[in-house]
Design an enzyme around this catalytic site. Structure first.
Site, PDB file in Angstrom:
ATOM      1  N   CYS A   8      32.196  45.667   6.817  1.00 36.60           N
ATOM      2  CA  CYS A   8      33.389  44.760   6.433  1.00 36.60           C
ATOM      3  C   CYS A   8      34.403  45.260   6.738  1.00 36.60           C
ATOM      4  O   CYS A   8      35.237  45.898   6.706  1.00 36.60           O
ATOM      5  CB  CYS A   8      33.097  44.538   5.651  1.00 36.60           C
ATOM      6  SG  CYS A   8      34.275  43.579   4.385  1.00 36.60           S
ATOM      7  N   LYS A  35      23.528  47.794   8.177  1.00 37.82           N
ATOM      8  CA  LYS A  35      24.529  46.861   8.192  1.00 37.82           C
ATOM      9  C   LYS A  35      25.778  47.725   8.753  1.00 37.82           C
ATOM     10  O   LYS A  35      26.321  47.694   7.655  1.00 37.82           O
ATOM     11  CB  LYS A  35      24.812  45.841   7.814  1.00 37.82           C
ATOM     12  CG  LYS A  35      25.755  44.695   9.122  1.00 37.82           C
ATOM     13  CD  LYS A  35      25.179  42.718   8.552  1.00 37.82           C
ATOM     14  CE  LYS A  35      26.006  42.008   9.446  1.00 37.82           C
ATOM     15  NZ  LYS A  35      27.630  42.207   9.650  1.00 37.82           N
ATOM     16  N   ARG A  51      27.788  33.642  12.185  1.00 36.59           N
ATOM     17  CA  ARG A  51      28.585  31.839  12.576  1.00 36.59           C
ATOM     18  C   ARG A  51      28.069  30.851  13.353  1.00 36.59           C
ATOM     19  O   ARG A  51      28.357  29.808  12.874  1.00 36.59           O
ATOM     20  CB  ARG A  51      29.906  32.345  13.375  1.00 36.59           C
ATOM     21  CG  ARG A  51      30.768  33.319  12.955  1.00 36.59           C
ATOM     22  CD  ARG A  51      32.173  33.901  13.682  1.00 36.59           C
ATOM     23  NE  ARG A  51      31.382  34.949  14.516  1.00 36.59           N
ATOM     24  CZ  ARG A  51      31.509  35.697  15.670  1.00 36.59           C
ATOM     25  NH1 ARG A  51      33.124  34.967  15.603  1.00 36.59           N
ATOM     26  NH2 ARG A  51      31.006  36.239  16.582  1.00 36.59           N
TER      27      ARG A  51
END
Ligand code: FMN
Length: 409
Positions: free
Chosen positions: A151, A190, A276
């Protein structure tokens, strides 16, 4: 108010179209620890987007059976359940989770039985809190737990969480070991390729993950400083795949089944993760599954493209699911408490506002490039509550149907 990522800020810079490679396709299965994932496709975690309603909506939209396939496909090679093999929660703060009361935790970690296999993603920088939270996730019945090291948001990085940790591999090692010792469910990470171009750590980090007993690694092939700009650098996914034996999940810039197969071709990754594209084309997982199955069966890969009518049906289905979910939550609350307290009412009002906010966000992604899309968007943006949004979609449908009938007559 909680600041969210928005899909608007994270559009593709300059997307590259890939053509379908002749021999590569997304693998039919992937095994992470003892969890079988079929097909090898993952819905990426997206804060403010991948809540339980969106996850189930995507799984349903990904339904793919021989009946719906565009080619004559063997039952055995299709996935009867869903073309999306694994779904993940949006990231959840480990500090927040470990401090929360039981009831609030449940709300954060809500999922339904038909969401399995499902992974819960955590972020944080304190090894003990992360280990405690991973235990909470395991006890809540999740199939996997994932650590977010990608992030880029300032408020997360400021606490050394997300991609902030990429600058501190020794701390990552301590965190990996603490979480690994705390849970028996598969544990994955991740991450991004590094903080910036002067600090590319993805290969080292993937090896560390493997050495610490993690079961898979998912790489979004950009640095923190890249944000969402430029192209994802798939060559780093290939480098990670070369360096470790645990499954590697490739992520970044997949917009079509062609892109997904091209990523597998270029990197030999074990699975693809898609973010997305899911809100703008909820059929993406179904299209990949259709392509894979038809290619397997006939040697020629094909997939269906949604009509405009399909798109409007889809938006209506999703919004109805959102409204139904709120109604269910309110029923459950009513059953728990005889009277709604003032703070309960504030929470309800906030939930309704969040629901309409998500509808508007989704509408803006989903209606671009569709005839009449801007008129529908405007009506949705003017609507004050969930029912009014649904009415706007309904009315739009009716006008379209009448226009279509007039043409037929
Ligand atoms: C709105 C939004 C929210 C996101 N939230 C998260 C998150 O909670 N956890 C995470 O690991 N990545 C998050 N990401 C990154 C995505 O999971 C993914 O890595 C990224 O979008 C690149 O993949 P894509 O090109 O398929 O979108 C988010 C991305 C977007 C657009």
């Amino acid at each position: 108010m909680k600041k969210r990522y928005t899909l608007e800020q994270k559009r593709w810079d300059d997307p590259v179209d890939h053509s379908m490679p002749e021999h590569a396709r997304v693998p039919a299965t992937l095994t992470i620890g003892n969890v079988k994932i079929a097909p090898a496709t993952v819905l990426a975690p997206m804060a403010g987007v991948t809540d339980t309603v969106f996850r189930r909506f995507i799984k349903n939209a990904s339904q793919f059976t021989a009946d719906t396939a565009s080619a004559n496909v063997e039952q055995a090679t299709t996935n009867q359940q869903s073309g999306c093999g694994l779904i993940m929660t949006e990231f959840t703060s480990a500090d927040g989770l470990s401090r929360m009361r039981e009831t609030k935790r449940k709300r954060y970690l809500t999922y339904y039985d038909d969401e399995h296999p499902i992974s819960a993603q955590l972020f944080g920088s304190n090894p003990e809190t992360l280990a405690d939270s991973a235990r909470i996730v395991q006890d809540a019945g999740f199939d996997l737990v994932d650590l977010n090291l990608g992030c880029p948001a300032k408020r997360v990085v400021a606490c050394n969480g997300g991609s902030g940790l990429l600058r501190d591999l020794p701390l990552i090692e301590t965190i990996f070991k603490a979480i690994r010792a705390a849970v028996t469910i598969p544990f994955t990470v991740k991450f991004r390729i590094g903080w910036n171009d002067a600090n590319i750590v993805c290969v080292e980090l993937a090896k560390l993950a493997e050495d610490c007993g993690l079961n898979a690694a998912a790489l979004h092939a950009r640095t923190r400083e890249d944000g969402y700009t430029g192209q994802a650098r798939w060559e780093y996914i290939a480098a990670v795949k070369d360096a470790v034996k645990i499954p590697v999940i490739g992520n970044g810039d997949i917009r079509t089944p062609e892109d997904a197969a091209a990523m597998v071709d270029a990197t030999r990754c074990d699975a693809v993760m898609i973010g997305r594209t899911a809100p703008s084309n909820p059929w993406i997982f179904r299209q990949i599954a259709q392509y894979t199955a038809s290619k397997e069966a006939t040697g020629i890969g094909t997939y269906d493209k949604p009509t405009n009518e399909d798109r409007y049906r889809m938006i209506r289905t999703y919004f109805q699911m959102m409204v139904d979910e709120i109604a269910l939550e309110e029923q459950a609350e009513a059953a728990r408490a005889a009277a709604i307290t003032a703070s309960g009412q504030i929470a309800r009002d906030q939930r309704h506002r969040d629901c309409v906010g998500k509808m508007k966000q989704f509408a803006s992604w989903f209606t671009h490039g569709v005839p009449g899309g801007s008129a529908l968007r405007k009506q949705i943006f003017d609507a004050k509550n969930g029912a009014a949004v649904l009415d706007a979609v309904e009315q739009f449908f009716e006008t379209k149907a009448e226009a279509a009938e007039a043409i037929l007559v």
